[in-house]
Design an enzyme around this catalytic site. Structure first.
Site, PDB file in Angstrom:
ATOM      1  N   SER A  29       6.691  -1.364  -9.755  1.00 18.91           N
ATOM      2  CA  SER A  29       6.406  -1.072  -8.343  1.00 18.91           C
ATOM      3  C   SER A  29       7.616  -0.655  -7.525  1.00 18.91           C
ATOM      4  O   SER A  29       7.456  -0.331  -6.332  1.00 18.91           O
ATOM      5  CB  SER A  29       5.747  -2.293  -7.694  1.00 18.91           C
ATOM      6  OG  SER A  29       4.417  -2.428  -8.133  1.00 18.91           O
TER       7      SER A  29
ATOM      8  N   SER B 124       3.259  -5.303  -2.039  1.00 18.97           N
ATOM      9  CA  SER B 124       3.280  -4.279  -3.088  1.00 18.97           C
ATOM     10  C   SER B 124       1.868  -3.776  -3.400  1.00 18.97           C
ATOM     11  O   SER B 124       1.470  -3.641  -4.553  1.00 18.97           O
ATOM     12  CB  SER B 124       3.938  -4.830  -4.362  1.00 18.97           C
ATOM     13  OG  SER B 124       4.344  -3.782  -5.213  1.00 18.97           O
TER      14      SER B 124
ATOM     15  N   LYS C 241       7.278   2.504  -5.564  1.00 22.69           N
ATOM     16  CA  LYS C 241       6.747   2.600  -4.204  1.00 22.69           C
ATOM     17  C   LYS C 241       7.816   2.912  -3.162  1.00 22.69           C
ATOM     18  O   LYS C 241       7.491   3.283  -2.025  1.00 22.69           O
ATOM     19  CB  LYS C 241       5.994   1.311  -3.859  1.00 22.69           C
ATOM     20  CG  LYS C 241       4.703   1.178  -4.663  1.00 22.69           C
ATOM     21  CD  LYS C 241       4.118  -0.222  -4.624  1.00 22.69           C
ATOM     22  CE  LYS C 241       2.883  -0.302  -5.530  1.00 22.69           C
ATOM     23  NZ  LYS C 241       2.519  -1.657  -5.885  1.00 22.69           N
TER      24      LYS C 241
END
Length: 297
Positions: free
Chosen positions: A70, A132, A73
């Site tokens: 993640s 997240s 992101k």
């Protein structure tokens, strides 16, 4: 030739001083600056730099490509914030496809968006970066991609992620997803992710979001009412390491445990990345070691 008493005294003083200098040279080592030893970390890869100067302070497999989880992101947010005429208060209606995506990827982290709710772009950025949320990432990709279908818009958005990586000189970075749930071609390196984070931190909205420990956001429901969404940041450095200002955690079956981090002390900002660590605790410990080292460098 006769030598006076004063001359004898001067000669004796010179001889004694010379003897002292020679003795000091023989037994006292010259003063040298001490340099802290580079730390040992459990992460497979790591990189730290001085964010103000761009100087590299620590490297460990810094240019080895790895799955990023993640931490992807960061680029999702960076692409959104670079949009022309961006209105952070424009609203996005949460689609069933976003929640279905979470269900279909049963390990995906979620902002727990409710179908039919209207959330602002700013709120989606909080949902993206704090818990997240893969659903928030999907919503942003759908919003800022171009095309007549959702699939086309998502493909377009991922294309923007890759073109941004190229423009930033991230030669060892490629994205095949908007959230890090890749299909085998989602990778970066500690050096590239650190440079990406440094670029993203130039946006004031990004800085505000990633240093937030928790937030309560009021969103509009489908019937025109309101509900509060509560999100907590997954970055354990916030509140546990003095001066922390971000940035983003990441994890996954292939990525293991990752962390992009930044902290400021006495006007000096250190920014870095650890990839493929063994646990949440280990990635936090690795990051702290690297920041401690970076501040001494």
């Amino acid at each position: 030739m006769k030598i006076g008493i004063k001359g004898i005294r001067r000669a004796t003083a010179v001889a004694v001083a010379a003897s002292a200098v020679l003795s000091a040279g023989a037994f006292a080592a010259p003063a040298q600056a001490t340099t802290a030893a580079a730390p040992t970390i459990t992460a497979a890869g790591g990189f730290v730099m001085n964010n103000g100067t761009g100087k590299s302070l620590y490297t460990k497999a810094a240019d080895t490509r790895r799955s990023t989880g993640s931490t992807t992101k960061i680029m999702t947010a960076r692409v959104v914030l670079a949009q022309k005429n961006l209105d952070l208060d424009s609203k996005v209606t949460v689609q069933k496809a976003y929640s279905d995506y979470i269900v279909n990827n049963n390990w995906a982290s979620s902002a727990k968006l409710i179908v039919g709710d209207k959330v602002t772009v700013r709120q989606l950025l909080y949902g993206l970066m704090l818990p997240s949320g893969c659903d928030a990432a999907y919503a942003l990709a759908d919003k800022f991609g171009t095309g007549s279908t959702r699939d086309a818009r998502v493909k377009s958005f991922i294309g923007q992620m890759n073109s941004t990586a190229k423009s930033l000189g991230l030669t060892n970075t490629h994205f095949d997803s908007f959230d890090g749930i890749g299909k085998g071609a989602n990778y970066s390196t500690p050096r590239d992710l650190t440079k990406l984070a440094s670029s993203a931190m130039k946006y004031s909205t990004f800085r505000t979001v990633v240093k937030t420990k928790s937030t309560t956001q009021k969103v509009t429901t489908s019937n025109g009412g309101y509900r509060n969404m509560e999100w907590t940041n997954t970055n354990g450095l916030l509140g546990s390491y003095s001066g922390t200002i971000g940035v983003k955690t990441g994890s996954g079956p292939e990525a293991k445990y990752c962390l992009v981090f930044a902290a400021t002390r006495n006007g000096k900002t250190i920014i870095g990345t650890v990839l493929a660590d063994s646990s949440v605790a280990a990635r936090t410990a690795s990051a702290k070691k690297l920041m401690d080292y970076g501040f001494k460098a």
